[in-house]
Scaffold this active site. Structure first.
Site, PDB file in Angstrom:
ATOM      1  N   HIS A 237     -10.799   0.600  -2.426  1.00 23.14           N
ATOM      2  CA  HIS A 237     -12.007   0.311  -1.935  1.00 23.14           C
ATOM      3  C   HIS A 237     -13.060   1.129  -2.857  1.00 23.14           C
ATOM      4  CE1 HIS A 237     -10.494  -0.868   1.903  1.00 23.14           C
ATOM      5  NE2 HIS A 237     -10.079   0.158   2.132  1.00 23.14           N
TER       6      HIS A 237
ATOM      7  N   LYS B  44      -6.884  -5.153  -2.973  1.00 26.18           N
ATOM      8  CA  LYS B  44      -7.628  -5.532  -1.847  1.00 26.18           C
ATOM      9  C   LYS B  44      -8.473  -4.792  -1.285  1.00 26.18           C
ATOM     10  CE  LYS B  44      -3.895  -4.149   1.159  1.00 26.18           C
ATOM     11  NZ  LYS B  44      -4.986  -3.267   2.329  1.00 26.18           N
TER      12      LYS B  44
ATOM     13  N   CYS C 180      -2.103  -2.781   7.672  1.00 24.99           N
ATOM     14  CA  CYS C 180      -1.982  -3.868   6.482  1.00 24.99           C
ATOM     15  C   CYS C 180      -0.561  -4.579   6.700  1.00 24.99           C
ATOM     16  CB  CYS C 180      -2.044  -3.130   5.232  1.00 24.99           C
ATOM     17  SG  CYS C 180      -3.916  -2.616   5.177  1.00 24.99           S
TER      18      CYS C 180
ATOM     19  N   ASP D 278      -4.596  -0.934  -1.585  1.00 26.85           N
ATOM     20  CA  ASP D 278      -5.900  -0.870  -0.917  1.00 26.85           C
ATOM     21  C   ASP D 278      -6.803  -0.335  -2.040  1.00 26.85           C
ATOM     22  OD1 ASP D 278      -7.078  -1.731   1.434  1.00 26.85           O
ATOM     23  OD2 ASP D 278      -6.971   0.565   2.362  1.00 26.85           O
TER      24      ASP D 278
ATOM     25  N   HIS E 240     -10.870   6.794   2.117  1.00 29.98           N
ATOM     26  CA  HIS E 240      -9.363   6.380   1.656  1.00 29.98           C
ATOM     27  C   HIS E 240      -9.318   5.404   0.491  1.00 29.98           C
ATOM     28  CE1 HIS E 240      -9.685   3.293   4.515  1.00 29.98           C
ATOM     29  NE2 HIS E 240      -8.576   2.711   3.721  1.00 29.98           N
TER      30      HIS E 240
ATOM     31  N   ASP F 169       0.883  -1.313   0.089  1.00 36.15           N
ATOM     32  CA  ASP F 169       0.170  -0.170   0.027  1.00 36.15           C
ATOM     33  C   ASP F 169       0.844   1.178   0.001  1.00 36.15           C
ATOM     34  OD1 ASP F 169      -2.171  -1.799   0.271  1.00 36.15           O
ATOM     35  OD2 ASP F 169      -2.820  -1.448   2.107  1.00 36.15           O
TER      36      ASP F 169
HETATM   37  C1  VGL Z   1      -4.601   0.437   5.880  1.00 34.79           C
HETATM   38  C2  VGL Z   1      -6.118   1.377   7.363  1.00 34.79           C
HETATM   39  C3  VGL Z   1      -7.348   1.217   6.388  1.00 34.79           C
HETATM   40  C4  VGL Z   1      -3.306   0.142   5.615  1.00 34.79           C
HETATM   41  C5  VGL Z   1      -5.529   0.260   5.023  1.00 34.79           C
HETATM   42  O1  VGL Z   1      -2.777   0.030   4.531  1.00 34.79           O
HETATM   43  O2  VGL Z   1      -2.623  -0.195   6.674  1.00 34.79           O
HETATM   44  N1  VGL Z   1      -4.874   0.878   7.160  1.00 34.79           N
HETATM   45  N2  VGL Z   1      -7.067   0.434   5.237  1.00 34.79           N
HETATM   46 ZN    ZN Z   2      -8.437   0.630   3.774  1.00 39.06          ZN
END
Ligand code: VGL
Ligand code: ZN
Length: 226
Positions: free
Chosen positions: A56, A122, A170, A54, A97, A13
């Site tokens: 979403h 993901k 993550c 990430d 996010h 990420d």
């Molecule tokens: C993450 C919070 C929400 C991460 C992803 O990549 O660590 N943290 N979504």
């Molecule tokens: Zn996330």
């Protein structure tokens, strides 16, 4: 004879939304770890170099905006298997996010993306939080398990090295899950930063990871080789 050791680097990420100055969920000094990650990406010792993203939908369950009366970073929700209602762990709610189609979802341009063998998405299922790059905390292939394990197993990977953002979410969950999927797992501390960075938080995290069998190493470790 034992199978030969084969390593993969997993870069978790490294996206605009997790980086200053404009990230919705910016990790302090997160952008800075890219220099060391680029050094790792230049090594020839990794058979695979995989970045995760990430990714979403706009109405993802982990967003505080989807739960009236809650606040990002402090309110919690429970991760549930939507197929059978089984509850796993309680976790924080976040600002919106890494929404598909926005600037924030993009990998940061400083990351040497030309060195990557794969990119894995993901967190695509609106109904489930999934910190680990392997998928949600319950094992249900019908619900957004990622292709990561298939890629690693397909290439005969035995060892994985995890870096990226955020250490306490993550990165941690991906490392613990990698152990559970049967890989020898190293987390390179110089290549990660957490959302919560107090000395106590970082020490607690290190202890928890070691207890679970993840090997914490620094940039100077001999297991991290060119
Ligand atoms: C993450 C919070 C929400 C991460 C992803 O990549 O660590 N943290 N979504
Ligand atoms: Zn996330």
């Amino acid at each position: 004879m034992a199978a030969p050791k084969k390593s993969a680097l997993i870069v978790v990420d490294m996206q605009e939304d997790f980086c200053e100055p404009n990230g919705a969920l910016a990790v302090k000094d997160g952008r800075g770890v890219v220099n060391y990650i680029n050094e790792l990406l230049s090594y020839t010792g990794f058979s695979l170099k995989i970045a995760t993203q990430d990714f979403h939908p706009h109405d993802h369950i982990s967003f505080a905006s989807q739960h009236p009366g809650t606040k990002a970073f402090t309110s919690e929700h429970t991760i549930k298997n939507p197929e059978n209602g089984e509850e796993t762990q309680t976790t924080l709610l976040w600002p919106d996010h890494c929404v598909r189609g926005t600037k924030g979802v993009e990998l940061i341009p400083e990351l040497h993306q030309d060195k990557l063998s794969h990119t894995v998405h993901k967190g695509l299922d609106t109904r489930v939080e999934a910190y680990s790059a392997f998928g949600p905390p319950f094992r249900n292939p019908k619900i957004s398990m990622s292709e990561l394990d298939g890629i690693l197993k397909g290439a005969g990977i035995t060892d994985v090295f995890v870096v990226g953002l955020a250490y306490d979410f993550c990165v941690k969950c991906t490392a613990v899950d990698a152990m559970e999927h049967g890989y020898r797992t190293f987390l390179i501390e110089d290549g990660t930063k957490g959302v919560f960075q107090s000395k106590d938080a970082v020490e607690g995290l290190g202890k928890e990871l070691k207890e679970k069998g993840v090997e914490l190493v620094g940039a100077d470790s001999t297991v991290v080789q060119a």
